[in-house]
Design a protein around this motif. Sequence first.
Motif, PDB file in Angstrom:
ATOM      1  N   VAL A 274       1.693   9.362   2.286  1.00  0.00           N
ATOM      2  CA  VAL A 274       1.930   8.797   0.959  1.00  0.00           C
ATOM      3  C   VAL A 274       0.609   8.399   0.323  1.00  0.00           C
ATOM      4  O   VAL A 274      -0.415   8.249   0.999  1.00  0.00           O
ATOM      5  N   LEU A 275       0.648   8.236  -0.987  1.00  0.00           N
ATOM      6  CA  LEU A 275      -0.469   7.663  -1.725  1.00  0.00           C
ATOM      7  C   LEU A 275      -0.223   6.171  -1.882  1.00  0.00           C
ATOM      8  O   LEU A 275       0.821   5.753  -2.390  1.00  0.00           O
ATOM      9  N   VAL A 331      -3.262  -3.887   3.505  1.00  0.00           N
ATOM     10  CA  VAL A 331      -4.231  -3.029   4.193  1.00  0.00           C
ATOM     11  C   VAL A 331      -5.575  -3.731   4.178  1.00  0.00           C
ATOM     12  O   VAL A 331      -6.181  -3.902   3.118  1.00  0.00           O
ATOM     13  N   GLY A 332      -6.034  -4.176   5.340  1.00  0.00           N
ATOM     14  CA  GLY A 332      -7.333  -4.838   5.411  1.00  0.00           C
ATOM     15  C   GLY A 332      -7.462  -6.027   4.497  1.00  0.00           C
ATOM     16  O   GLY A 332      -8.520  -6.256   3.900  1.00  0.00           O
ATOM     17  N   GLY A 333      -6.410  -6.779   4.293  1.00  0.00           N
ATOM     18  CA  GLY A 333      -6.433  -7.939   3.417  1.00  0.00           C
ATOM     19  C   GLY A 333      -6.110  -7.649   1.967  1.00  0.00           C
ATOM     20  O   GLY A 333      -6.012  -8.577   1.150  1.00  0.00           O
ATOM     21  N   ALA A 334      -5.928  -6.384   1.616  1.00  0.00           N
ATOM     22  CA  ALA A 334      -5.603  -6.008   0.233  1.00  0.00           C
ATOM     23  C   ALA A 334      -4.111  -5.736   0.096  1.00  0.00           C
ATOM     24  O   ALA A 334      -3.493  -5.147   0.992  1.00  0.00           O
ATOM     25  N   GLN A 335      -3.519  -6.175  -1.019  1.00  0.00           N
ATOM     26  CA  GLN A 335      -2.144  -5.813  -1.311  1.00  0.00           C
ATOM     27  C   GLN A 335      -2.059  -4.308  -1.576  1.00  0.00           C
ATOM     28  O   GLN A 335      -2.972  -3.713  -2.159  1.00  0.00           O
ATOM     29  N   ALA A 336      -0.967  -3.703  -1.141  1.00  0.00           N
ATOM     30  CA  ALA A 336      -0.816  -2.254  -1.295  1.00  0.00           C
ATOM     31  C   ALA A 336       0.624  -1.914  -1.641  1.00  0.00           C
ATOM     32  O   ALA A 336       1.551  -2.639  -1.285  1.00  0.00           O
ATOM     33  N   ALA A 337       0.791  -0.805  -2.348  1.00  0.00           N
ATOM     34  CA  ALA A 337       2.124  -0.329  -2.722  1.00  0.00           C
ATOM     35  C   ALA A 337       2.138   1.186  -2.693  1.00  0.00           C
ATOM     36  O   ALA A 337       1.152   1.837  -3.037  1.00  0.00           O
ATOM     37  N   ILE A 338       3.262   1.746  -2.294  1.00  0.00           N
ATOM     38  CA  ILE A 338       3.426   3.197  -2.241  1.00  0.00           C
ATOM     39  C   ILE A 338       3.635   3.734  -3.651  1.00  0.00           C
ATOM     40  O   ILE A 338       4.399   3.180  -4.438  1.00  0.00           O
ATOM     41  N   ASP A 339       2.939   4.820  -3.968  1.00  0.00           N
ATOM     42  CA  ASP A 339       3.063   5.425  -5.288  1.00  0.00           C
ATOM     43  C   ASP A 339       4.510   5.862  -5.536  1.00  0.00           C
ATOM     44  O   ASP A 339       5.149   6.449  -4.657  1.00  0.00           O
ATOM     45  N   PRO A 340       5.050   5.600  -6.722  1.00  0.00           N
ATOM     46  CA  PRO A 340       6.444   5.955  -7.000  1.00  0.00           C
ATOM     47  C   PRO A 340       6.714   7.453  -6.936  1.00  0.00           C
ATOM     48  O   PRO A 340       7.842   7.877  -6.684  1.00  0.00           O
ATOM     49  N   ARG A 357       6.351  -2.422  -8.434  1.00  0.00           N
ATOM     50  CA  ARG A 357       5.412  -2.912  -7.423  1.00  0.00           C
ATOM     51  C   ARG A 357       4.013  -2.356  -7.676  1.00  0.00           C
ATOM     52  O   ARG A 357       3.024  -3.073  -7.587  1.00  0.00           O
ATOM     53  N   VAL A 358       3.908  -1.042  -8.013  1.00  0.00           N
ATOM     54  CA  VAL A 358       2.618  -0.431  -8.307  1.00  0.00           C
ATOM     55  C   VAL A 358       1.984  -1.073  -9.537  1.00  0.00           C
ATOM     56  O   VAL A 358       0.782  -1.342  -9.574  1.00  0.00           O
ATOM     57  N   LYS A 359       2.793  -1.352 -10.569  1.00  0.00           N
ATOM     58  CA  LYS A 359       2.251  -1.995 -11.765  1.00  0.00           C
ATOM     59  C   LYS A 359       1.626  -3.345 -11.413  1.00  0.00           C
ATOM     60  O   LYS A 359       0.554  -3.698 -11.911  1.00  0.00           O
TER      61      LYS A 359
END
Length: 369
Positions: A274-275, A331-340, A357-359
């Motif tokens: 995934v992205l 991921v490594g302390g960063a918030q992350a979301a899967i591309d829609p 979530r991506v927004k």
Amino acid sequence: MTTPSPLLSRPGAVPAEDGSVPVHYGSPLREQRELAEGAGLVDRSDRDVLVIPGADRLTWLHSLTSQHLDRLADGTGAEALVLSPQGHVEHHLVLTDLGGTTWADVEPGTGQELQTFLDRMRFMLRVEPALVTADWALLSLAGPRSDDVLAAAGLPVPAAPYAVLALDGGGWVRRMPPIGDGSAVVDLLVPRTDVAARADALLAAGAALAGLDAFEALRVEARRPRFGVDSDHRTIPNETGWLTSAVHLDKGCYRGQETVARVHNLGRPPRRLVLLHLDGLSEQLPAPGTPVLAGAREVGRVGTVVRHHDLGVVALALVKQSVKQDAELMVGGAQAAIDPDDAPVAVDDTLAAARERVKAVRSATIPRA
């Protein structure tokens, strides 16, 4: 052994950690836009190159790899995988057959191991694999104006993906699948001694120098994985785009085929590529292999992480199938979301939640030059 590129002497060139090729020339985001909108010349001469002459080369490679190669036409190419007996990816090859010889360009640093494997599998066949990275270098021209640049430089223009045409003076030019949001990619294999002269001719024809970082950013956008970076020792083709680009599902027996066929028939590989969108607040990007966390639970690993000129900080990641599309990830302390766009198309509610979530994550991203 790393062979430094002559393009490292060009103004603004910043070398990769191994000192092989330029990662950028002072403006990574501008160089990305050149690949997305114009024509950028990228030095990829860090890739290992093997040459495989011999009358039995295609049937031999057909038996060893995941791709259908025994009738590969002259002047064409293909992607292929070498798999373990358990179906795990051990090598990713981009193959080109021209004039009775097959060429393979592979990930930097993997050529010697691949040659050792091929030598062990020769038996009495008429094949002579050799590692020739010291003599040959790969350049890539990327962007919507790539064909115009080739024509202006008096070079042949391959029409379709994996089509290959010979270059005067040795080597070839090969069209590859697009990267980014559809940017054309053309690879040129040239004698290593001709890299500077070939680059000058392409620049005079309208190309601009772009570093490897720019190419990587658009490759990530296109979700095209790199072996050993976006894959690990457990990766099977079904988890990545390689199942469609480098595997022939109807060919005969090859090592690892049982796993590929079984997982394909079941329709549910253990992980999916995934992205990921990261919040981009840290100057330090997570390294390949950094765990993807859902709360305290490890649910995957990232591969390539880049600063994209339009998307912000994004990464390719292998995550478990059980990870929900709208999961709150770290991921490594960063918030992350899967591309829609990587959401299961049948789950409309999850898709909508993933977009929101991506927004939220991208609103905190600040692209940096």
